[in-house]
Design a protein around this motif. Structure first.
Motif, mmCIF file in Angstrom:
data_model
loop_
_atom_site.group_PDB
_atom_site.id
_atom_site.type_symbol
_atom_site.label_atom_id
_atom_site.label_comp_id
_atom_site.label_asym_id
_atom_site.label_seq_id
_atom_site.Cartn_x
_atom_site.Cartn_y
_atom_site.Cartn_z
ATOM 1 N N THR A 62 72.197 35.495 18.465
ATOM 2 C CA THR A 62 73.367 34.643 18.663
ATOM 3 C C THR A 62 74.306 34.654 17.464
ATOM 4 O O THR A 62 75.513 34.454 17.623
ATOM 5 N N ASN A 63 73.805 34.868 16.264
ATOM 6 C CA ASN A 63 74.667 34.862 15.076
ATOM 7 C C ASN A 63 75.468 36.152 14.975
ATOM 8 O O ASN A 63 75.047 37.198 15.467
ATOM 9 N N ASP A 64 76.620 36.064 14.307
ATOM 10 C CA ASP A 64 77.484 37.223 14.152
ATOM 11 C C ASP A 64 76.902 38.156 13.087
ATOM 12 O O ASP A 64 76.625 37.728 11.962
ATOM 13 N N LYS A 65 76.719 39.428 13.421
ATOM 14 C CA LYS A 65 76.218 40.475 12.532
ATOM 15 C C LYS A 65 74.819 40.200 11.988
ATOM 16 O O LYS A 65 74.430 40.732 10.960
ATOM 17 N N THR A 66 74.058 39.367 12.675
ATOM 18 C CA THR A 66 72.693 39.056 12.252
ATOM 19 C C THR A 66 71.790 38.988 13.476
ATOM 20 O O THR A 66 72.172 38.417 14.489
ATOM 21 N N VAL A 67 70.624 39.590 13.368
ATOM 22 C CA VAL A 67 69.616 39.465 14.407
ATOM 23 C C VAL A 67 68.330 38.965 13.766
ATOM 24 O O VAL A 67 68.054 39.236 12.606
ATOM 25 N N SER A 68 67.572 38.213 14.541
ATOM 26 C CA SER A 68 66.269 37.752 14.101
ATOM 27 C C SER A 68 65.229 38.634 14.776
ATOM 28 O O SER A 68 65.204 38.742 15.996
ATOM 29 N N PHE A 90 61.990 38.053 10.603
ATOM 30 C CA PHE A 90 62.881 38.486 9.544
ATOM 31 C C PHE A 90 64.312 38.446 10.060
ATOM 32 O O PHE A 90 64.568 38.735 11.227
ATOM 33 N N GLN A 91 65.243 38.125 9.177
ATOM 34 C CA GLN A 91 66.662 38.222 9.491
ATOM 35 C C GLN A 91 67.122 39.616 9.088
ATOM 36 O O GLN A 91 66.817 40.090 7.996
ATOM 37 N N ALA A 92 67.857 40.282 9.980
ATOM 38 C CA ALA A 92 68.311 41.643 9.707
ATOM 39 C C ALA A 92 69.802 41.751 9.981
ATOM 40 O O ALA A 92 70.354 41.031 10.826
ATOM 41 N N HIS A 93 70.449 42.656 9.256
ATOM 42 C CA HIS A 93 71.888 42.864 9.393
ATOM 43 C C HIS A 93 72.154 43.803 10.562
ATOM 44 O O HIS A 93 71.564 44.872 10.668
ATOM 45 N N ASP A 94 73.057 43.372 11.457
ATOM 46 C CA ASP A 94 73.470 44.163 12.617
ATOM 47 C C ASP A 94 74.988 44.256 12.577
ATOM 48 O O ASP A 94 75.681 43.417 13.161
ATOM 49 N N LYS A 115 71.221 35.385 1.437
ATOM 50 C CA LYS A 115 70.019 34.728 0.915
ATOM 51 C C LYS A 115 68.769 35.136 1.684
ATOM 52 O O LYS A 115 67.687 35.308 1.102
ATOM 53 N N THR A 116 68.883 35.313 2.992
ATOM 54 C CA THR A 116 67.704 35.615 3.814
ATOM 55 C C THR A 116 67.685 37.030 4.380
ATOM 56 O O THR A 116 66.677 37.441 4.945
ATOM 57 N N LYS A 117 68.776 37.786 4.258
ATOM 58 C CA LYS A 117 68.840 39.121 4.862
ATOM 59 C C LYS A 117 68.670 40.205 3.804
ATOM 60 O O LYS A 117 69.510 40.358 2.923
ATOM 61 N N THR A 118 67.556 40.942 3.904
ATOM 62 C CA THR A 118 67.348 42.100 3.038
ATOM 63 C C THR A 118 67.005 43.345 3.856
ATOM 64 O O THR A 118 66.592 44.341 3.295
ATOM 65 N N PHE A 119 67.156 43.273 5.168
ATOM 66 C CA PHE A 119 66.856 44.403 6.046
ATOM 67 C C PHE A 119 68.087 44.749 6.871
ATOM 68 O O PHE A 119 68.938 43.902 7.130
ATOM 69 N N ILE A 120 68.149 45.997 7.306
ATOM 70 C CA ILE A 120 69.189 46.461 8.212
ATOM 71 C C ILE A 120 68.498 46.910 9.492
ATOM 72 O O ILE A 120 67.525 47.674 9.448
ATOM 73 N N ALA A 121 68.977 46.424 10.629
ATOM 74 C CA ALA A 121 68.398 46.794 11.922
ATOM 75 C C ALA A 121 68.930 48.159 12.342
ATOM 76 O O ALA A 121 70.135 48.394 12.344
ATOM 77 N N VAL A 122 67.998 49.067 12.683
ATOM 78 C CA VAL A 122 68.348 50.427 13.061
ATOM 79 C C VAL A 122 67.703 50.705 14.418
ATOM 80 O O VAL A 122 66.535 50.370 14.626
#
Length: 148
Positions: A62-68, A90-94, A115-122
Motif C-alpha cells: 500500500t505504501n508508495d515505493k515500498t513493499v513489505s 522486511f521493508q523493501a524499496h520498489d 530508517k527501515t529499508k535496506t533492501f531492494i525488491a527484485v
C-alpha cells in the motif's frame, strides 16, 4: 651395551633419554589453544557476507515505493532440535510500484534507503524462461475448455 653406544654416537638431545638430569623447570610450557591468536583466512579467499539476498512473499504493497516482504526460513528449535519455520518481515524499496500482494520477490542488500529499508525488491526470473499462460494449466497442457 651396543644400544647405548649407538645412542651416544647419535648425540640425541632429549632430556628424557635414560633419565637425563635435565630438570622440569627448563622445559617450556605447551601453548594453550585459548591463548593462540585466531587463524587468519588466506588472502585469496573473499570475505564471507551472510544473507546478501533473500526470497520472500509480498504481504503489503500500500505504501508508495515500498513493499513489505515476509521471508520464511527453517531453523532448529533451541530445545527440541526440530526444524521450525521462522518468519520475518522486511521493508523493501520498489521504485516502480510493480509488485502486488502475493508476488514472490528477491531482496537484494543495498545501502540504507530510509530508517527501515535496506533492501531492494527484485523480480525473480522464471525457471522455464517463459511466464505462465492463462490458456494452459499448471503442467503446460491446454485446458479442455479452450480446445476447439
Amino acid at each position: 651395551m651396543s644400544m647405548t653406544s649407538s645412542l651416544q654416537s647419535l648425540k640425541l638431545s632429549s632430556p628424557f633419554l635414560h633419565g637425563g638430569s635435565t630438570s622440569l623447570y627448563r622445559l617450556s610450557k605447551p601453548n594453550s589453544s585459548l591463548s593462540c591468536q585466531p587463524l587468519k583466512s588466506p588472502a585469496f579467499l573473499p570475505p564471507i557476507r551472510a544473507m546478501k539476498s533473500m526470497q520472500g512473499k509480498v504481504v503489503c504493497a500500500t505504501n508508495d515505493k515500498t513493499v513489505s516482504v515476509e521471508v520464511v526460513r527453517l531453523a532448529p528449535h533451541p530445545k527440541y532440535k526440530r526444524r521450525v519455520r521462522k518468519k520475518k518481515k522486511f521493508q523493501a524499496h520498489d521504485p516502480d510500484n510493480q509488485f502486488q500482494v502475493g508476488d514472490i520477490v528477491q531482496l537484494e542488500k543495498s545501502r540504507p534507503i530510509s530508517k527501515t529499508k535496506t533492501f531492494i525488491a527484485v523480480p525473480i526470473p522464471s525457471k522455464n524462461g517463459k511466464p505462465g499462460n492463462e490458456e494452459t494449466g499448471e503442467l503446460g497442457i491446454p485446458l479442455e475448455s479452450n480446445q476447439p
